[in-house]
Design a protein around this motif. Structure first.
Motif, PDB file in Angstrom:
ATOM      1  N   ALA A 162       0.829  -1.206   0.000  1.00 27.87           N
ATOM      2  CA  ALA A 162       0.000   0.000   0.000  1.00 27.87           C
ATOM      3  C   ALA A 162       0.863   1.257   0.000  1.00 27.87           C
ATOM      4  O   ALA A 162       0.552   2.245  -0.685  1.00 27.87           O
ATOM      5  N   GLU A 163       1.970   1.221   0.741  1.00 30.48           N
ATOM      6  CA  GLU A 163       2.860   2.385   0.809  1.00 30.48           C
ATOM      7  C   GLU A 163       3.517   2.648  -0.541  1.00 30.48           C
ATOM      8  O   GLU A 163       3.701   3.806  -0.941  1.00 30.48           O
ATOM      9  N   ALA A 199      -5.433   1.396  -1.203  1.00 25.82           N
ATOM     10  CA  ALA A 199      -4.466   2.493  -1.148  1.00 25.82           C
ATOM     11  C   ALA A 199      -4.496   3.411  -2.364  1.00 25.82           C
ATOM     12  O   ALA A 199      -4.014   4.547  -2.296  1.00 25.82           O
ATOM     13  N   ARG A 200      -5.041   2.966  -3.461  1.00 23.62           N
ATOM     14  CA  ARG A 200      -4.995   3.755  -4.697  1.00 23.62           C
ATOM     15  C   ARG A 200      -5.918   4.968  -4.612  1.00 23.62           C
ATOM     16  O   ARG A 200      -6.828   5.026  -3.788  1.00 23.62           O
ATOM     17  N   ILE A 243      -5.720  -0.782 -11.733  1.00 23.51           N
ATOM     18  CA  ILE A 243      -4.749  -1.843 -11.446  1.00 23.51           C
ATOM     19  C   ILE A 243      -4.750  -2.819 -12.614  1.00 23.51           C
ATOM     20  O   ILE A 243      -5.803  -3.340 -12.989  1.00 23.51           O
ATOM     21  N   VAL A 244      -3.594  -3.043 -13.189  1.00 18.13           N
ATOM     22  CA  VAL A 244      -3.446  -4.045 -14.241  1.00 18.13           C
ATOM     23  C   VAL A 244      -2.700  -5.229 -13.652  1.00 18.13           C
ATOM     24  O   VAL A 244      -1.540  -5.116 -13.253  1.00 18.13           O
ATOM     25  N   VAL A 245      -3.386  -6.359 -13.562  1.00 13.79           N
ATOM     26  CA  VAL A 245      -2.771  -7.605 -13.099  1.00 13.79           C
ATOM     27  C   VAL A 245      -2.176  -8.296 -14.322  1.00 13.79           C
ATOM     28  O   VAL A 245      -2.878  -8.526 -15.313  1.00 13.79           O
ATOM     29  N   LYS A 303      -1.276   6.439 -14.703  1.00 15.88           N
ATOM     30  CA  LYS A 303      -2.361   6.245 -13.743  1.00 15.88           C
ATOM     31  C   LYS A 303      -2.696   4.759 -13.595  1.00 15.88           C
ATOM     32  O   LYS A 303      -3.825   4.389 -13.298  1.00 15.88           O
ATOM     33  N   THR A 304      -1.674   3.942 -13.801  1.00 14.03           N
ATOM     34  CA  THR A 304      -1.867   2.493 -13.753  1.00 14.03           C
ATOM     35  C   THR A 304      -0.856   1.855 -12.806  1.00 14.03           C
ATOM     36  O   THR A 304       0.332   2.178 -12.839  1.00 14.03           O
ATOM     37  N   ILE A 305      -1.354   0.951 -11.961  1.00 11.34           N
ATOM     38  CA  ILE A 305      -0.512   0.168 -11.057  1.00 11.34           C
ATOM     39  C   ILE A 305      -0.369  -1.226 -11.652  1.00 11.34           C
ATOM     40  O   ILE A 305      -1.370  -1.880 -11.964  1.00 11.34           O
TER      41      ILE A 305
END
Length: 796
Positions: A6-7, A37-38, A43-45, A239-241
């Protein structure tokens, strides 16, 4: 792990988090922490195999069931799995592309008819689902007679924009796409859910407003795929994790993406493409491009034919400069780059002509152009190696030879850093990131780029026996030594005969498997077990596995012994759950064959990182991963038990040729080093006396509360159904205390979906309260049966 993940998300700045977490550590639950946390990031897995998709769908379902959050999820898998007409085509991708072209042409012609009848205006929209005559026509079409794809047709509609006919998703397709996001639709349910809509188009629509999008490695790490895919799905990298699962495979995947292969078949097809398009090319003013193609292509074919005469089947290096001289050398003035550009331009034009003529979009001339472009890398960059190899095939009484050329990438770090550097944050998780610092160096060309965490093995050590050979080895100098062969045979006999139920033996190669086939068969027969062999043909894997799994059932009378190859088709990505597997043995350190090409790889990394680190990354690290992945097939859940054997003294040695210091801490700590004779007694004693450990709740979900040998967990509260306000009071008291506590449930057998993990608890309690609890992990049964334990020093 969850708070650290999350951090990383909160920090952003293209940061990287690498998690080395053995099976059972709750790696997939990291998704909950990312969602919590976002901010506005998606989120792209990123997955390697389709089978992993359902695991993440399960995780989303759990979050929905146990919280008031409803994250939307979408996934895109290959058309071979989603196309409604896949059973009608030999090549799904080629067939789909061709039908899509034909469908768009049909839509355009129907739009023109509609405008002629209804009048032309900016509001004109043609919806094929309302054209009953068209529907009646196409729905009667049979396999091999299709004029379009009916599923793609009904997923689109035509409209006017600035006087031009355009296409967009139909209203029905948009409704289906939204419904996919509202629900969780598994892959085997997709066809039924989409009905007469194209599943691939519907999934793409669902991804536009999804919180979580599941893609495969190529979608993200191939620049061409990613740019097109992200534009199509509306994803902004900044803007993607990224959440990359099974990330130990990332290096090999990226190397393959950055490599290129040219077959003799493609060159022949390219020559035919140029011949059939000659007149159109001249009319288009492409005489120069045509002349270049007619000069270059026969020269490449001649080069390959010379390689056929030599007939080498092993990979060999070829000189890229000599190849260029041979292919381009007839020109008085050498302009290799210009000629390649002309060739690629001609390929693009022919591709457009094919599309307009409703032909397959597969273009072999473009493949030749791409390969010649990649050849420049092989000339100037040591990270790219040019290779050649020749295949022989028997057809009837004739032998046919065919040469393949390849530009192989050796180093994935530049591409990985490039992709990661474009995204908000990246989390890489794997059960075999061992040692993680080596993977960090391999992936990013430096240490210190990532935040790294290594989690302990959460499964009870009582449920496993770890053995390592003290003398046996598969080193080439000792492979045929009589004493060494006897030692390996003794380990095999002890393992196959001594471990009840199904077992698997992984060898370093098919040759080694064949060398010990007879002894394995003899021992298995004497032990009342059936031998199963890893098939050479990947199409036969599922049927062999099905029979092997059946043999592992308690009701079966003859358990199985599977003989396979480490790093092969049966050593990774297959879930041998429950009684399916009770032991795994790796015979030898599964190093890659020490060919001239492998020497080139070794020298590249030695020059980059020094002899020791370079040799480890190039040669030893992949072998370690193959061995760990093979052994990881046994314990897939905390309540499973089994025997793990590393049959090579190098696993038991440190320094020199030894690799023990690179094994996970838990394996190094539990390992028993023994001879072949000793292994039989150790296995017999373990089978006779060990009792399967009772699995505590925390090992079935997230992390254990970490306690050392001098600490105990003392129960201080057990309660039945509990109200949220009462639980809040308990938590508040714990939070104000300086002592450490464990919070969990009384019933250890609760299903995962009935529990709340620490991230989900944060939905009920403030971050400040929760952070002061000092809880490493906790599950609460729908705020139901609760227990609290104080962690204190053991006074004894």
């Amino acid at each position: 792990m969850l708070e650290a993940a999350a951090e990383i998300v909160r920090t952003g700045g293209h940061s990287v988090f690498m998690v080395d977490a053995p099976t059972g550590s709750g790696k997939t639950s990291i998704l909950s922490a990312l969602l919590a946390a976002r901010n506005d990031q998606q989120i792209v897995v990123v997955l390697r195999t389709v089978s992993q998709v359902s695991i993440y769908l399960d995780e989303i379902k759990k979050i929905r069931q146990n919280t008031n959050k409803r994250p939307r999820v979408a996934y895109l898998v290959g058309k071979a799995k989603t196309c409604q007409l896949r059973d009608e085509m030999d090549s799904v991708y080629m067939g789909c592309d061709l039908l899509k072209i034909m469908t768009r042409q049909l839509l355009e012609s129907k739009m023109r008819e509609y405008m002629y009848l209804a009048g032309r205006s900016q509001d004109t929209v043609y919806d094929p689902s309302k054209d009953e005559s068209l529907l009646e026509l196409i729905m009667d079409e049979r396999e091999g007679e299709r004029s379009c794809c009916p599923y793609y047709l009904l997923s689109k509609e035509a409209y006017l924009l600035d006087g031009e006919i355009k296409f967009r998703s139909s209203r029905k397709a948009q409704e289906v796409g939204r419904a996919i996001g509202d629900n969780i639709i598994y892959l085997d349910e997709l066809d039924e859910h989409c009905g007469d809509m194209c599943p691939y188009e519907a999934m793409a629509l669902s991804a536009e407003d999804a919180d979580v999008v599941i893609l495969n490695y190529n979608h993200v790490f191939d620049d061409t795929y990613r740019d097109a895919m992200y534009n199509w799905l509306g994803l902004d990298p900044e803007k993607t994790i990224l959440l990359i699962d099974e990330a130990h495979n990332l290096g090999d995947t990226v190397r393959a993406v950055n490599s290129d292969v040219l077959s003799q078949f493609s060159v022949k097809k390219a020559i035919k493409e140029v011949e059939s398009s000659r007149m159109k090319a001249r009319k288009a003013g492409l005489n120069k491009s045509l002349a270049v193609a007619e000069q270059i292509l026969p020269r490449i074919m001649k080069f390959m034919e010379k390689m056929n005469e030599k007939g080498t089947s092993s990979e060999e290096w070829f000189d890229p400069h000599m190849f260029s001289d041979f292919v381009f050398g007839e020109s008085l003035v050498r302009e290799d780059d210009r000629m390649v550009a002309e060739l690629m331009n001609l390929g693009d034009v022919i591709a457009r002509q094919k599309e307009s003529g409703s032909e397959s979009s597969e273009m072999h001339l473009q493949k030749v152009g791409d390969f010649l472009f990649m050849l420049n890398f092989a000339k100037n960059d040591e990270a790219y190696v040019p290779l050649k190899y020749t295949d022989k095939r028997q057809v009837g009484g004739n032998t046919y030879t065919s040469t393949t050329l390849e530009i192989r990438n050796l180093d994935p770090s530049l591409q990985i850093e490039s992709v990661v550097g474009q995204h908000h944050a990246t989390i890489m998780i794997s059960g075999t990131f061992s040692p993680p610092e080596a993977y960090e160096l391999y992936y990013f060309a430096k240490n210190g780029r990532a935040t790294i965490i290594t989690l302990p093995n959460q499964f009870p050590p009582e449920n496993r026996l770890v053995l390592t050979a003290s003398r046996a080895t598969t080193q080439s100098s000792l492979r045929d030594d009589r004493d060494n062969v006897t030692e390996i045979q003794q380990h095999l006999e002890a393992f196959i005969a001594g471990v009840p139920g199904n077992v698997v033996v992984y060898f370093t190669s098919y040759n080694l498997l064949n060398q010990y086939m007879d002894i394995c068969t003899t021992v298995a027969k004497a032990a009342g077990k059936q031998i199963y062999l890893e098939p050479r043909d990947s199409k036969e894997v599922s049927s062999v596995l099905a029979r092997f799994f059946q043999a592992g059932l308690k009701s079966a009378t003859k358990p199985g012994v599977l003989l396979a190859v480490a790093g092969g088709k049966m050593s990774e990505g297959i879930d041998y759950r429950g009684e399916a597997l009770k032991g795994a043995m790796v015979v030898g350190l599964p190093l890659t064959a020490y060919t001239e090409i492998q020497k080139t790889v070794n020298e590249y990394y030695k020059s980059k990182y020094g002899n020791k680190q370079g040799m480890f990354i190039a040669y030893t690290l992949p072998a370690m991963n193959r061995a760990l992945q093979a052994l990881g097939r046994v314990h897939r859940a905390a309540d499973e038990d089994g025997v793990l054997v590393l049959c090579d003294f190098r696993f038991a040695s440190k320094g020199g040729m030894g690799v023990r210091e690179y094994l996970p801490d838990w394996m190094d700590r539990e390992m028993k080093v023994c001879s072949g004779r000793e292994s039989a007694q150790l296995i017999a004693d373990w089978v006779k006396h060990h009792k399967r450990a009772e699995v505590p709740l925390e090992t079935k979900g997230l992390l254990n509360v970490e306690t050392d040998n001098n600490e105990v967990q003392e129960p201080i509260l057990q309660t039945g159904k509990i109200k949220k306000t009462r639980l809040l009071n308990i938590l508040a008291k714990i939070a104000r205390s300086k002592e450490r506590f464990y919070l969990g449930t009384i019933n250890n057998q609760l299903k995962k979906e009935d529990r709340l993990d620490s991230t989900q608890l944060k939905e009920m309690f403030t971050d400040e309260d929760f952070s002061r609890l000092g809880l490493k992990a906790c599950y609460v049964h729908s705020i139901g049966e609760v227990e609290v334990k104080r962690i204190r020093k053991n006074d004894k």
